[in-house]
Design a protein around this motif. Sequence first.
Motif, short mmCIF file in Angstrom:
data_model
loop_
_atom_site.label_atom_id
_atom_site.label_comp_id
_atom_site.label_asym_id
_atom_site.label_seq_id
_atom_site.Cartn_x
_atom_site.Cartn_y
_atom_site.Cartn_z
N THR A 122 0.86 -1.19 0.00
CA THR A 122 -0.06 0.04 -0.18
C THR A 122 1.15 1.26 -0.02
OG1 THR A 122 -1.94 -1.11 1.24
CG2 THR A 122 -1.74 1.47 1.36
N LEU A 123 1.76 1.24 0.89
CA LEU A 123 2.69 2.54 0.84
C LEU A 123 3.56 2.60 -0.53
CD1 LEU A 123 4.28 2.12 4.51
CD2 LEU A 123 2.81 3.91 3.65
N ARG A 124 3.96 1.64 -1.11
CA ARG A 124 4.51 1.80 -2.21
C ARG A 124 3.68 2.17 -3.36
NH1 ARG A 124 6.54 -3.54 -1.07
NH2 ARG A 124 5.76 -3.92 -2.76
N GLU A 125 2.67 1.44 -3.21
CA GLU A 125 1.44 1.90 -4.47
C GLU A 125 1.03 3.53 -4.32
OE1 GLU A 125 -2.88 0.46 -5.52
OE2 GLU A 125 -1.42 -1.27 -5.39
N VAL A 126 0.68 4.02 -3.21
CA VAL A 126 0.23 5.26 -3.10
C VAL A 126 1.40 6.06 -3.34
CG1 VAL A 126 -0.91 6.72 -1.61
CG2 VAL A 126 -1.59 4.43 -1.72
N ALA A 127 2.42 5.90 -2.95
CA ALA A 127 3.58 6.66 -3.08
C ALA A 127 3.94 6.87 -4.49
CB ALA A 127 4.83 6.44 -2.43
N ALA A 128 3.93 5.69 -5.17
CA ALA A 128 4.41 5.90 -6.82
C ALA A 128 3.09 6.84 -7.55
CB ALA A 128 4.19 4.34 -7.19
N VAL A 129 2.13 7.20 -7.13
CA VAL A 129 1.20 7.97 -7.78
C VAL A 129 1.79 9.49 -7.96
CG1 VAL A 129 -1.19 8.97 -7.73
CG2 VAL A 129 -0.88 6.39 -7.12
N PRO A 130 1.82 10.07 -8.80
CA PRO A 130 2.59 11.23 -9.01
C PRO A 130 1.97 12.18 -8.33
CG PRO A 130 2.42 10.19 -11.16
CD PRO A 130 1.57 9.42 -10.32
N ARG A 131 0.60 12.44 -8.09
CA ARG A 131 -0.11 13.35 -7.48
C ARG A 131 -0.11 13.23 -5.93
NH1 ARG A 131 -4.57 10.41 -8.62
NH2 ARG A 131 -5.89 9.47 -7.12
N HIS A 132 0.48 12.26 -5.55
CA HIS A 132 0.80 12.15 -4.05
C HIS A 132 2.24 12.21 -3.59
CE1 HIS A 132 -3.27 10.78 -3.67
NE2 HIS A 132 -3.25 9.69 -4.13
N LEU A 133 2.99 11.23 -4.61
CA LEU A 133 4.65 11.67 -4.16
C LEU A 133 5.32 11.28 -5.51
CD1 LEU A 133 6.99 12.30 -2.15
CD2 LEU A 133 7.04 9.82 -1.96
N GLY A 134 4.87 10.49 -6.16
CA GLY A 134 5.68 9.94 -7.49
C GLY A 134 7.15 9.51 -7.44
N ALA A 135 7.08 8.54 -6.57
CA ALA A 135 8.62 8.33 -6.21
C ALA A 135 8.51 6.55 -5.61
CB ALA A 135 9.25 9.09 -5.11
N GLU A 136 9.61 5.98 -5.69
CA GLU A 136 9.79 4.79 -5.27
C GLU A 136 10.30 4.93 -3.69
OE1 GLU A 136 12.86 0.92 -5.27
OE2 GLU A 136 13.35 2.69 -6.67
N LEU A 187 -4.64 5.67 1.87
CA LEU A 187 -3.83 4.48 2.51
C LEU A 187 -4.59 3.35 3.16
CD1 LEU A 187 -0.84 6.24 4.20
CD2 LEU A 187 -0.86 4.87 2.18
N SER A 188 -5.73 3.94 4.01
CA SER A 188 -6.75 3.02 4.33
C SER A 188 -7.55 2.06 3.60
CB SER A 188 -7.37 3.86 5.51
OG SER A 188 -8.51 3.00 6.07
N GLN A 316 11.80 -5.23 5.81
CA GLN A 316 12.23 -4.31 4.98
C GLN A 316 11.65 -4.24 3.50
OE1 GLN A 316 16.23 -4.36 6.99
NE2 GLN A 316 16.09 -2.29 6.21
N SER A 317 11.08 -3.15 2.92
CA SER A 317 10.58 -3.43 1.43
C SER A 317 11.02 -2.09 0.85
CB SER A 317 9.02 -3.39 1.88
OG SER A 317 8.58 -2.18 2.42
N GLY A 318 10.49 -2.09 -0.35
CA GLY A 318 10.94 -1.11 -1.54
C GLY A 318 12.41 -1.03 -1.68
N PHE A 319 12.84 0.12 -1.62
CA PHE A 319 14.55 0.26 -1.85
C PHE A 319 15.30 -0.17 -0.74
CE2 PHE A 319 13.62 4.99 -0.99
CZ PHE A 319 14.60 5.00 0.15
N LEU A 320 14.56 -0.59 0.33
CA LEU A 320 15.29 -1.00 1.58
C LEU A 320 15.37 -2.55 1.73
CD1 LEU A 320 14.41 1.64 4.28
CD2 LEU A 320 16.59 1.63 3.07
#
Length: 353
Positions: A122-136, A187-188, A316-320
């Motif tokens: 969930t954290l990775r998916e929502v963060a990847a959306v450009p209007r929220h963060l747009g990042a890994e 996120l919820s 740990q997940s994502g780039f970690l």
Amino acid sequence: MEVADILHAQGAAFVAQHPWLNVQQRSVLRAIARCRTAALGGHVDRCDACGHQAISYNSCRNRHCPKCQAQARERWLHARERDLLDVPYVHVFFTLPHGLLPLAYRNSARLYTWLFQASAATLREVAAVPRHLGAEIGGLSILHTWGQTLVRHPHVHCVVPAGGLSADDERWVHPKYAGFFLPIKVLSRVFRGKFVDALRRAYDRDELDLTGGSEHLHAAVAWRPFVDALFDTDWVVYAKPAFGGAPAVLRYLGRYTHRVAISNHRLLVFDGEHVTFSYKDYARGDQHRRMTLTAMEFLRRFVQHILPRGFVRIRQSGFLANTCRVTRVARARTVLTTSSPPAPATDPTAPTP
């Protein structure tokens, strides 16, 4: 006053009265009772100056033992120093609703694994959306299964760098607004959808242990309303404001990584039959209160937080993630040194944690 004292007095009776205890739970109780006693052996310490001698008994080193976590925590924190970035960090935690607790008694490993997987995804998916963060992004997740009164309360604490790597790996993407990382309501809902999807797939494949108090859920006519009811409420996801860089992160993580269901310093009175302990009442302004339970009830609540053997409770997940952490953290450090953070905007319409 220690958990071991309660086990010495009532442990044998508790095991005899609760034949449902599994091998892992019995092993943990035995280890805690024997920790730092002659049963585990020891050694003699002698002062070269005065000749004074003292016996030091060995520790059980069990991860559920309240006396054996300090050194393990320090070793783990020291190993994590090399993974920390010089950016603010955010603490987000995901909680399973009480409606799922009946399934947790016989399916704890599955539910806890889905909790890890669904929250990280969930954290990775929502963060990847450009209007929220747009990042890994990358994160570290820690499982806790208890509440302050030792009732079952499964949740994961996620410590996440506030920002992430751009899609082209050429820059560090900072949060768009001051004091805001990712939208909590989004996120919820995403977390709920991912977890329920995993639950439904397991039911369709007949992978759930639906015995005991959950036996009625075998029938589809009962299962479908049970799952549908999970969508009636918002699942609890909470984010604390961002805190400082690497030194602050290490101090912060130390409070969560190697905790057990209850520490010895919270135990106040044990008269042989009843245990009184302190707890923080979050529903009433974090007031400090006391609770008294019979020794049998106290031990029953304690053992339900003993994890299956080999279950990993810090992930740990994502780039970690372990498979790419070294190279991805190095890349993150490189782009952080070549770009200065923009001044985050303050958007009064942005959702707040």
